[in-house]
Design a protein around this motif. Structure first.
Motif, mmCIF file in Angstrom:
data_model
loop_
_atom_site.group_PDB
_atom_site.id
_atom_site.type_symbol
_atom_site.label_atom_id
_atom_site.label_comp_id
_atom_site.label_asym_id
_atom_site.label_seq_id
_atom_site.Cartn_x
_atom_site.Cartn_y
_atom_site.Cartn_z
ATOM 1 N N HIS A 199 0.863 -1.184 0.000
ATOM 2 C CA HIS A 199 0.000 0.000 0.000
ATOM 3 C C HIS A 199 0.892 1.223 0.000
ATOM 4 O O HIS A 199 1.849 1.306 0.768
ATOM 5 N N ALA A 200 0.615 2.179 -0.898
ATOM 6 C CA ALA A 200 1.375 3.432 -0.960
ATOM 7 C C ALA A 200 0.412 4.601 -0.865
ATOM 8 O O ALA A 200 -0.671 4.574 -1.450
ATOM 9 N N ARG A 201 0.821 5.632 -0.119
ATOM 10 C CA ARG A 201 -0.015 6.821 0.042
ATOM 11 C C ARG A 201 0.623 7.993 -0.681
ATOM 12 O O ARG A 201 1.798 8.291 -0.479
ATOM 13 N N HIS A 202 -0.158 8.678 -1.532
ATOM 14 C CA HIS A 202 0.330 9.845 -2.276
ATOM 15 C C HIS A 202 -0.364 11.108 -1.778
ATOM 16 O O HIS A 202 -1.398 11.050 -1.112
ATOM 17 N N ARG A 203 0.215 12.235 -2.156
ATOM 18 C CA ARG A 203 -0.426 13.506 -1.863
ATOM 19 C C ARG A 203 -1.793 13.565 -2.543
ATOM 20 O O ARG A 203 -1.954 13.109 -3.669
ATOM 21 N N TYR A 257 3.876 1.626 -10.657
ATOM 22 C CA TYR A 257 4.638 2.861 -10.544
ATOM 23 C C TYR A 257 4.937 3.244 -9.102
ATOM 24 O O TYR A 257 5.971 3.823 -8.798
ATOM 25 N N SER A 258 4.012 2.976 -8.201
ATOM 26 C CA SER A 258 4.173 3.419 -6.812
ATOM 27 C C SER A 258 5.024 2.482 -5.971
ATOM 28 O O SER A 258 5.240 2.750 -4.789
ATOM 29 N N PRO A 288 4.231 9.846 -14.579
ATOM 30 C CA PRO A 288 3.535 8.576 -14.440
ATOM 31 C C PRO A 288 3.688 7.967 -13.057
ATOM 32 O O PRO A 288 2.878 7.163 -12.641
ATOM 33 N N GLY A 289 4.736 8.329 -12.351
ATOM 34 C CA GLY A 289 4.905 7.805 -11.017
ATOM 35 C C GLY A 289 3.793 8.209 -10.062
ATOM 36 O O GLY A 289 3.617 7.603 -9.020
ATOM 37 N N ARG A 290 3.055 9.230 -10.388
ATOM 38 C CA ARG A 290 1.950 9.663 -9.551
ATOM 39 C C ARG A 290 0.620 9.167 -10.080
ATOM 40 O O ARG A 290 -0.158 8.595 -9.369
#
Length: 299
Positions: A199-203, A257-258, A288-290
């Motif tokens: 699990h990854a958390r982004h802005r 990507y994440s 694309p990473g986001r």
């Protein structure tokens, strides 16, 4: 003759027909895509194009990252190569604008980080990324306030008191929506713990990036096996159906990507002709990473 550097899209697990499939693609700056091996059989390889060095020096790249037309073209080419590779093998995407001096340097990095790359590719094998965005929708709008004021007037309430009543009603509705969004986030995370490998958390996204209206309050990514993805999507969409003022979008599948950092360290950043690492993500998720380009909302 224009000086060139090696633009690296991703590290890949070798697969039959991969070289020919990528060789048919046009990558960044209209350049053909090729594979760079490290030398050992069945060891990770890199998808690479030759690009003009002058466009990826530190000072030039800084200017380019402010040019949305240039940035979109590079991001889409980067994404297209990675997606084509992901359709055939396990992919470890690298950051946008990761460049090395030449193919020899790329091969050297593959050898230096062979164990980390191999471990990362084993972890990603058979898994893809899914995005989950939670939005608080604007239920109490100006029309609702006007209706409340009009209703107050019909009841003999002064316009000032009716307006204050409308404002309290709006705040209450908004507070209820935020509480529902927190509940939705807890439910989604519980589903992720049960079904996802990571699990990854982004802005959170704002402005034009917040697709479909409302305020984006959660912008997460989950690494899922192909076998569990449909169940995950169904459970997430069902988890918010009873929550007022909340919308959830599920997007994917994407290449992971994440989840690109090899275990124990960051993904390589490349090296520019001037010796500075230019492999930086554009701000606010344009790379694309986001968020992969042309992401579509799940129906």
């Amino acid at each position: 003759m224009t000086e060139e550097v090696a633009y690296v899209y991703a590290v890949l697990r070798p697969a039959e027909g991969l070289d020919a499939a990528l060789g048919a693609l046009t990558g960044v700056a209209g350049a053909p895509v090729r594979l760079v091996p490290q030398g050992a059989t069945d060891a990770p390889v890199a998808a690479v194009s030759a690009v003009p060095a002058q466009d990826f020096r530190e000072d030039a790249l800084r200017r380019h990252l402010e040019d949305l037309t240039w940035l979109e073209a590079v991001a889409r080419a980067h994404h297209d190569v990675i997606e084509a590779a992901a359709a055939r093998t396990t992919v470890l995407p690298l950051r946008l604008a990761t460049v090395y001096l030449d193919d020899d340097r790329v091969a050297a990095v593959l050898r230096e980080q062979a164990d980390a790359f191999s471990q990362a590719l084993r972890r990603l094998a058979g898994r893809l990324e899914w995005g989950v965005k939670i939005y608080v929708e604007s239920r109490a709008d100006a029309r609702g306030a006007d209706e409340t004021v009009a209703a107050g007037a019909a009841e003999g309430v002064s316009p000032g008191r009716a307006y204050l009543r409308a404002r309290r009603s709006q705040r209450h509705a908004r507070d209820e929506s935020y509480r529902a969004a927190r509940q939705a986030a807890d439910r989604v995370e519980a589903i992720g713990r049960a079904l996802a490998a990571d699990h990854a958390r982004h802005r959170v996204q704002q402005g034009e990036l917040a697709v479909g209206g409302g305020e984006n309050v959660v912008n997460d990514a989950y690494l899922l096996s192909r076998e569990t993805a449909a169940d995950f999507r169904s459970q997430v969409l069902g988890a918010v159906r009873d929550l007022p003022g909340v919308r959830v979008d599920v997007t994917g599948p994407w290449a992971p990507y994440s989840f690109t950092a090899p275990p124990g360290g960051d993904a390589p950043g490349g090296d520019a002709p001037g010796g500075e690492p230019p492999g930086r993500e554009p701000p606010d998720g344009d790379a694309p990473g986001r968020e992969p380009p042309a992401a579509e909302r799940a129906p």
